[in-house]
Design an enzyme around this catalytic site. Structure first.
Site, PDB file in Angstrom:
ATOM      1  N   CYS A 144       0.869  -1.187   0.000  1.00 53.18           N
ATOM      2  CA  CYS A 144       0.000   0.000   0.000  1.00 53.18           C
ATOM      3  C   CYS A 144       0.899   1.229   0.000  1.00 53.18           C
ATOM      4  O   CYS A 144       1.737   1.390   0.876  1.00 53.18           O
ATOM      5  CB  CYS A 144      -0.885  -0.021   1.244  1.00 53.18           C
ATOM      6  SG  CYS A 144      -1.720   1.534   1.556  1.00 53.18           S
ATOM      7  N   CYS A 184      -5.068  -0.273  -7.140  1.00 59.96           N
ATOM      8  CA  CYS A 184      -3.922  -0.648  -6.294  1.00 59.96           C
ATOM      9  C   CYS A 184      -3.852  -2.148  -6.042  1.00 59.96           C
ATOM     10  O   CYS A 184      -2.789  -2.760  -6.126  1.00 59.96           O
ATOM     11  CB  CYS A 184      -3.936   0.131  -4.983  1.00 59.96           C
ATOM     12  SG  CYS A 184      -5.058  -0.491  -3.725  1.00 59.96           S
TER      13      CYS A 184
HETATM   14 FE1  SF4 Z   1      -3.351   1.924  -0.018  1.00 59.98          FE
HETATM   15 FE2  SF4 Z   1      -4.756   1.064  -2.105  1.00 59.98          FE
HETATM   16 FE3  SF4 Z   1      -5.895   2.708  -0.310  1.00 59.98          FE
HETATM   17 FE4  SF4 Z   1      -3.993   3.557  -2.021  1.00 59.98          FE
HETATM   18  S1  SF4 Z   1      -6.058   2.810  -2.552  1.00 59.98           S
HETATM   19  S2  SF4 Z   1      -4.138   4.027   0.140  1.00 59.98           S
HETATM   20  S3  SF4 Z   1      -2.646   1.792  -2.124  1.00 59.98           S
HETATM   21  S4  SF4 Z   1      -5.147   0.617   0.022  1.00 59.98           S
END
Ligand code: SF4
Ligand code: FE
Length: 483
Positions: A100, A299
């Protein structure tokens, strides 16, 4: 200067005076702590990639306020193409970090607060949208990382905020002054808070008049007086403090979550974006959650790409790459992963313009996207473990592999195909362990379930947006039923 380099970003975070606790102690230089540093590296990637010409289109955008080139993570979506580019950018960042990278919550709160403040002002003649635009221009020009904080601890889930035994279990305004407000409470599970320069706080649920003091949105720096963080543990986190790179699986990158406490934090007037307009709390929640549910179609897919790749490499190292069931399982993993991506792209393509001028995703499709994310990564992880084999969880440590006494034995008995070293085989298995059971499993598995709202939250939105009455009419018409 609207784009920081990765090195400048690291420096800017290091200069802040955040109050960070971990393992019962205050951490003096959190950015240098081996458990926390990989999470900072993940955010750094959002800066590094924006410097590269080949990623310019995905990683940067033109600010509609200043006209400057900015990082897309600080952008207000101006079209459905922007919404699609956002998802593609997130897939890219997931591919580069296998973790992440934390910066999306800020981007999603920017866009949700932008359109909601516009509509609050229209109804109540307040000045929140102008406040927010000024704040946004500041964040864009300085290329800041912003955390978006929504999830209150919530105490007894059957009770509204004002009904809780402890009134602090939802964040609220405790004092209204000439020059601003004082807030108290906490936000839980805050992704990337200690790698962010600022935090935007939003309410966590729809609210009624009795919860007026809880209907509050604002921004403060992450080193504001009275703000502190308590870092959440991750499975296998202390491996990062051992003298090993092999055993951690992903040495360079990771994610981080924390409980963030607001212990009577002062917020000046020009950083307040909602203050008692409880009838807009639901809109802000719905929009932020919608954007973040779209985000997962990017993501998680990027991290999934790494897991699929690692599984294919493990199959090759185990000598089973040609087995038809292995090939078929890799196809299934790819099919599931691309289905998530399709959902992310679909809710973006079907986005619409809000009254404020920015673009909102199609909420029904964004919720379908996230509902699939609560399931498919689990199946992808299951297939990865199936193909990789039990050694993912039974392999000896790096220390055993390096041991003068037993290293040769580890080398001998864990050898796979002849042209691959035992060390490389263990490396790829540790990466799979990291993604499915270790520190990155927070982001790839449990966060797929609960991040951006738990499965039931999406089902409520799907039932609201699904237009069942229209579908009943369609059926009745075909069946020639008049009533
Ligand atoms: Fe983390 Fe995915 Fe949320 Fe971005 S969208 S903050 S990478 S969990
Ligand atoms: Fe998340």
């Amino acid at each position: 200067m609207a784009l920081m380099t990765g090195a400048e970003y690291m420096e800017s975070i290091r200069k802040m005076n955040m109050q960070v606790y971990m393992f019962g102690k205050k951490i003096e230089n959190p950015q240098d702590h081996p458990i926390l540093r990989p999470s900072l590296n993940s955010v750094r990637m959002t800066y590094d990639l924006a410097q590269l010409p080949e990623y310019k289109e995905l990683m940067t955008a033109t600010s509609h306020i200043t006209g400057e080139t900015i990082n897309r993570f600080t952008h207000i979506h101006q079209s459905t193409q922007d919404l699609k580019n956002k998802v593609k950018m997130q897939r890219l960042c997931g591919q580069k970090t296998a973790a992440c990278f934390q910066r999306c919550v800020g981007m999603d709160s920017f866009n949700a607060v932008y359109s909601t403040t516009y509509e609050i002002d229209e109804k109540y003649h307040t000045n929140y949208h102008e406040n927010f635009k000024k704040y946004l221009a500041y964040c864009q020009t300085k290329d800041l990382t912003i955390d978006g904080a929504m999830t209150d601890p919530k105490g007894d889930r059957s009770k509204a905020p004002h009904e809780q035994d402890d009134p602090d279990l939802f964040l609220r305004v405790v004092e209204r002054r000439e020059d601003g407000i004082v807030v108290r409470g906490a936000k839980a599970h805050q992704t990337g808070i200690l790698n962010s320069h600022e935090v935007i706080v939003m309410p966590t649920i729809s609210m009624g008049e009795a919860d007026k003091d809880y209907a509050v949105s604002f921004a403060v720096p992450t080193d504001a007086k009275g703000l502190y963080m308590i870092i959440g543990r991750q499975s296998c986190d202390t491996r990062k403090m051992e003298n090993t790179t092999l055993d951690v699986g992903n040495e360079e990158f990771g994610g981080v979550e924390a409980l963030v406490v607001f212990d009577d934090v002062f917020v000046p007037n020009d950083r307040i974006f909602m203050n008692g307009e409880y009838d807009f709390a639901g809109m802000l929640v719905e929009r932020f959650a919608g954007y973040h549910r779209q985000s997962y179609g990017g993501c998680k897919v990027g991290v999934g790409d790494v897991l699929i790749g690692a599984t294919a490499v493990a199959a090759q190292y185990n000598g089973v790459a040609k087995a038809s069931h292995v090939k078929d399982k890799l196809i299934e993993m790819t099919h599931l992963n691309e289905t998530l991506f399709s959902c992310g792209i679909a809710c973006s393509s079907e986005g619409t313009k809000t009254a404020s001028g920015n673009y909102l995703i199609n909420l029904l499709l964004a919720n379908v996207c996230k509902q699939n994310v609560t399931r498919f990564p689990y199946e992808i992880a299951r297939l990865a473990e199936d193909i990789a084999g039990g050694l993912v969880v039974t392999a000896p440590s790096e220390a055993d592999l390096r041991s003068p006494e037993i290293g040769a034995v580890v080398e001998k008995y864990f050898k796979g195909v002849s042209d691959v070293s035992t060390e490389d085989r263990l490396k790829i298995l540790r990466l799979i362990e990291n993604l499915t059971l270790g520190t990155a499993a927070v982001g790839y598995r449990t966060e797929s379930m609960h991040g951006a709202g738990s499965p039931q939250a999406q089902r409520i939105m799907i039932s609201r947006q699904g237009n069942l009455e229209m579908k009943k009419e369609l059926a009745k018409k075909i069946a020639h039923i008049k009533a």
